[in-house]
Design an enzyme around this catalytic site. Structure first.
Site, short mmCIF file in Angstrom:
data_model
loop_
_atom_site.label_atom_id
_atom_site.label_comp_id
_atom_site.label_asym_id
_atom_site.label_seq_id
_atom_site.Cartn_x
_atom_site.Cartn_y
_atom_site.Cartn_z
N ARG A 2 -28.28 -21.90 28.56
CA ARG A 2 -29.45 -22.51 29.14
C ARG A 2 -29.89 -23.69 28.27
O ARG A 2 -29.76 -23.65 27.06
CB ARG A 2 -30.57 -21.48 29.20
CG ARG A 2 -31.69 -21.88 30.12
CD ARG A 2 -32.52 -20.68 30.43
NE ARG A 2 -33.14 -20.18 29.22
CZ ARG A 2 -34.41 -20.42 28.90
NH1 ARG A 2 -35.17 -21.16 29.68
NH2 ARG A 2 -34.91 -19.91 27.80
N ARG A 6 -30.06 -30.42 26.66
CA ARG A 6 -31.01 -31.04 25.74
C ARG A 6 -30.39 -31.69 24.52
O ARG A 6 -30.95 -32.63 23.96
CB ARG A 6 -32.01 -29.98 25.23
CG ARG A 6 -32.99 -29.56 26.27
CD ARG A 6 -34.20 -28.96 25.63
NE ARG A 6 -33.88 -27.76 24.85
CZ ARG A 6 -34.82 -26.93 24.39
NH1 ARG A 6 -36.09 -27.15 24.61
NH2 ARG A 6 -34.48 -25.87 23.68
N ARG A 15 -32.18 -38.97 31.33
CA ARG A 15 -33.36 -38.16 31.58
C ARG A 15 -34.64 -38.96 31.75
O ARG A 15 -35.52 -38.58 32.53
CB ARG A 15 -33.50 -37.16 30.41
CG ARG A 15 -34.74 -36.32 30.37
CD ARG A 15 -34.83 -35.33 31.53
NE ARG A 15 -35.94 -34.44 31.27
CZ ARG A 15 -37.22 -34.76 31.43
NH1 ARG A 15 -37.53 -35.95 31.87
NH2 ARG A 15 -38.18 -33.91 31.15
N ASP A 51 -37.23 -25.32 36.47
CA ASP A 51 -38.30 -24.84 35.61
C ASP A 51 -38.97 -23.68 36.34
O ASP A 51 -39.09 -23.72 37.58
CB ASP A 51 -39.32 -25.96 35.35
CG ASP A 51 -40.36 -25.56 34.32
OD1 ASP A 51 -40.18 -25.91 33.13
OD2 ASP A 51 -41.34 -24.87 34.69
N TYR A 126 -48.56 -17.98 32.28
CA TYR A 126 -48.95 -19.40 32.21
C TYR A 126 -50.17 -19.67 33.09
O TYR A 126 -51.10 -20.38 32.70
CB TYR A 126 -47.80 -20.30 32.64
CG TYR A 126 -46.73 -20.47 31.60
CD1 TYR A 126 -46.98 -21.18 30.42
CD2 TYR A 126 -45.46 -19.93 31.76
CE1 TYR A 126 -46.00 -21.34 29.46
CE2 TYR A 126 -44.47 -20.09 30.80
CZ TYR A 126 -44.75 -20.79 29.65
OH TYR A 126 -43.79 -20.95 28.69
#
Lengths: 332, 332
Positions: A2, A6, A15, A51, A126
């Protein structure tokens, strides 16, 4: 792996400066970001670039994902009346870009695509906290203080996850992964009472779609028993639990995913290789193992390290024997 | 209960706006803050008001504790030459206020005083990261990348902890608690290799002083086996591991401390009482149990809730039987 993108220069070059939600809403960009680590590392599956907040964002709950901070929710979920802000997701109208990204990927990829959904507990944390938290104190206060409202909240979030998963599988995703990143903040009895039922609902619904289901968590060593009962085909294991211990807790019938410490990829190669071999060794030849990091790739990771790691696992990790049908759909 | 003062109005009224290090350096204030929760709640011991960074701060390593952030270290520990910045601690010269605080407390308290030290791994993580971290990536990179330097760093930090503990016990502390708050970020093999030896050194030296030793950690469920071998008399257990599971991992010969989720104290009383009784029940009548929260008190906790909790544990938690000599020195 995952968040494998990045650490890639090709990721940083496409990006841009926008929020992750803007990147996800651009199907061509999201598909490119999903493919990059497959192209670079030759891993055995792609994980949809997404996300866990996408569905609540798409129905207008007031979500932003601030770089360097994470999801920020304004106003947060506090009262029963906030349930009204959680209307059902209509994927064709609310998240057509997700469907388009999946369709582009399925057309282009040579490996299976793993769809992406947030588990109700983690998404709820969240919404209730209004952002990231270290203590989850507002979340737990709501859960203990108004269990009925908590259950209603998680049930709505389960329905959102199910609708999103269904659209991804219809679009061609071969498996789904349910991310319950913060479930490890709960004690086992609290997990079973306050998080498990909604995750079970999602995993059961995904099962009806006929795809393998991966159940991901962090710091969930003590929850592996109940997670094994949640309905997934694959249970994620972070690096805090040795894989053989995890196998003892989960039992022989499910696959495990994990469990190299992502920080090991910052070590010199001999130390990283030794740690990867230790994971393979602790799998004790069980055919149901998806080798992976125990959490996301750290942004400072050298891509060359991940290349070597994938090579090592491909070379040394397959001698154990044939993969059973269920796991093979995800892992080969 | 660690950080029990944070939720008290009498704490906020004396604490002022300065950094925690300034408060610790004021012996009269530090003693008052230590006593407040004992006075209010009638708990069975006092934990010295302190911070794990006190020794490194006192020898001039460049430490500040920023409110709302935590320790900030500038410049951080990065190279072998930084070892020179870690000279030995001379408690009478560097931290006379700690000795004075202990002496004031011993004169005033009717209950035992528990001394305070940071475990080398956790202190090192702050020094290397330069502040709080979620991933400990710099720490782990140093540990894997230069194990010799890492061992030297932890050895120096062990010596600092030992010197501080010795001065606290000489001043009259009846027990010591070694705080390894972030050890739970390590896998069990990494813990045994990179954190345990220095903690063992501290705990052994504390043992030579003849006081009981409490070994505290968070997210350390998988480390309870090695922690039980580290030389402490009492092993801390956060709320992620049910107490009966922790007992199975630690064995019958040590005491356990814990393990109520601090967030339960934000629940309505019936839910909190049920959770506290569950901890007592899972202790299965073992005499070696110090009832406690699994982590610090959350600042938003209502003091009335903690009063009720202490009362419940005093009323219902002692029916199990007599306490053995070792644990009794700490807990009664």
């Amino acid at each position: 792996m995952r968040q494998a993108g990045r650490s890639l220069p090709e990721y940083r070059s496409v990006r841009g400066q926008g929020s992750i939600l803007e990147a996800i809403a651009d199907a061509a960009l999201a598909a490119e970001i999903t493919i990059q680590p497959v192209r670079r590392y030759g891993v055995d599956a792609a994980v949809l670039y997404s996300d866990i907040m996408v569905p609540v964002w798409a129905i207008g709950f007031g979500v932003e994902v601030t770089p360097g901070v994470g999801p920020v929710i304004d106003p947060p979920f506090r009262h029963r009346s906030d349930l009204r802000r959680l209307r059902p997701l209509e994927p064709e109208i609310d998240t057509p870009f997700v469907i388009e990204t999946v369709e582009r990927l399925v057309a282009e990829l040579d490996v299976p695509l793993i769809g992406f959904a947030g588990a109700p507990f983690t998404v709820a944390s969240y919404l209730v906290e209004g952002g990231p938290s270290r203590t989850y104190s507002r979340t737990k206060a709501l859960m203990y203080g108004d269990p009925g409202l908590w259950a209603d909240l998680l049930d709505r979030l389960a329905d959102l996850a199910i609708a999103s998963i269904r659209s991804q599988v219809t679009g061609g995703a071969s498996a789904i992964q349910l991310f319950d990143s913060w479930a490890g903040a709960l004690s086992p009895p609290d997990y079973e009472r306050f998080a498990l039922p909604a995750s079970q609902k999602v995993l059961r619904a995904a099962g009806e779609l006929g795809v393998p289901r991966i159940h991901f968590g962090v710091s969930t060593g003590e929850l592996l028993g109940p997670m094994a009962e949640a309905g997934a085909d694959v249970v994620g294991v972070d690096w805090r639990v040795p894989l053989d211990t995890a196998r003892d807790r989960v039992g022989p019938h499910l696959a495990l995913q994990g469990n190299l410490d992502p920080a090991v990829c910052l070590a010199p190669w001999p130390a990283a290789a030794a740690a990867a071999r230790d994971v393979l060794r602790r799998n004790r030849g069980h055919p149901g193992h998806i080798f992976n990091l125990g959490h996301g790739v750290l942004p400072e990771t050298d891509p060359a390290m991940l290349e070597q790691l994938v090579e090592l696992v491909h070379r040394e990790g397959r001698a154990d024997g044939p993969w059973p049908a269920g796991a093979a759909e995800v892992a080969t």
